[in-house]
Write a protein that holds these residues in place. Structure first.
Motif, mmCIF file in Angstrom:
data_model
loop_
_atom_site.group_PDB
_atom_site.id
_atom_site.type_symbol
_atom_site.label_atom_id
_atom_site.label_comp_id
_atom_site.label_asym_id
_atom_site.label_seq_id
_atom_site.Cartn_x
_atom_site.Cartn_y
_atom_site.Cartn_z
ATOM 1 N N HIS A 27 0.795 -1.224 0.000
ATOM 2 C CA HIS A 27 0.000 0.000 0.000
ATOM 3 C C HIS A 27 0.831 1.280 0.000
ATOM 4 O O HIS A 27 0.300 2.352 -0.260
ATOM 5 N N ASP A 28 2.114 1.188 0.267
ATOM 6 C CA ASP A 28 2.984 2.364 0.190
ATOM 7 C C ASP A 28 4.365 1.906 -0.286
ATOM 8 O O ASP A 28 4.633 0.705 -0.419
ATOM 9 N N ALA A 29 5.242 2.877 -0.570
ATOM 10 C CA ALA A 29 6.554 2.561 -1.139
ATOM 11 C C ALA A 29 7.391 1.683 -0.213
ATOM 12 O O ALA A 29 8.062 0.755 -0.678
ATOM 13 N N LYS A 59 3.401 -5.723 -9.371
ATOM 14 C CA LYS A 59 2.526 -4.852 -8.586
ATOM 15 C C LYS A 59 3.323 -3.914 -7.679
ATOM 16 O O LYS A 59 2.966 -2.743 -7.525
ATOM 17 N N ALA A 60 4.392 -4.411 -7.082
ATOM 18 C CA ALA A 60 5.222 -3.559 -6.214
ATOM 19 C C ALA A 60 5.911 -2.473 -7.039
ATOM 20 O O ALA A 60 5.961 -1.308 -6.625
ATOM 21 N N GLU A 61 6.421 -2.833 -8.198
ATOM 22 C CA GLU A 61 7.044 -1.833 -9.061
ATOM 23 C C GLU A 61 6.047 -0.759 -9.489
ATOM 24 O O GLU A 61 6.403 0.411 -9.579
ATOM 25 N N ALA A 62 4.822 -1.152 -9.748
ATOM 26 C CA ALA A 62 3.789 -0.176 -10.121
ATOM 27 C C ALA A 62 3.571 0.827 -8.990
ATOM 28 O O ALA A 62 3.424 2.033 -9.237
ATOM 29 N N VAL A 63 3.560 0.352 -7.761
ATOM 30 C CA VAL A 63 3.418 1.255 -6.604
ATOM 31 C C VAL A 63 4.619 2.175 -6.516
ATOM 32 O O VAL A 63 4.468 3.395 -6.328
ATOM 33 N N LEU A 64 5.809 1.642 -6.674
ATOM 34 C CA LEU A 64 7.023 2.440 -6.556
ATOM 35 C C LEU A 64 7.112 3.497 -7.646
ATOM 36 O O LEU A 64 7.509 4.633 -7.379
ATOM 37 N N HIS A 65 6.723 3.165 -8.854
ATOM 38 C CA HIS A 65 6.789 4.133 -9.952
ATOM 39 C C HIS A 65 5.682 5.168 -9.844
ATOM 40 O O HIS A 65 5.847 6.293 -10.279
#
Length: 69
Positions: A27-29, A59-65
């Motif tokens: 849910h966050d970086a 999915k984690a990369e999408a959040v980070l970007h």
């Protein structure tokens, strides 16, 4: 990274997790980075399939970007 309490984790929508079963909160970086590290570890231990790892990674990369550096 701060740990999620049970109450905080339960309050998150299913979409805040990378895998079904509410696994790998992203849910966050900070949690997205942790999910990448944990997923890599679990893949190498044989406790996560390649498909599951790829899903967490995507999915984690999408959040980070989306959130920036």
């Amino acid at each position: 990274m701060s740990r999620l309490t049970t109450e905080e984790r339960n309050a998150l929508p299913d979409s805040a997790f990378a895998l079904p079963g509410r696994r790998y909160p992203i849910h966050d970086a900070a949690h997205a980075r942790d999910a990448l590290a944990r997923a890599s570890e679990m893949l190498h231990r044989g406790e996560l399939t390649r498909d599951e790892y790829d899903t967490v990674h995507r999915k984690a990369e999408a959040v980070l970007h989306h959130e920036g550096p």
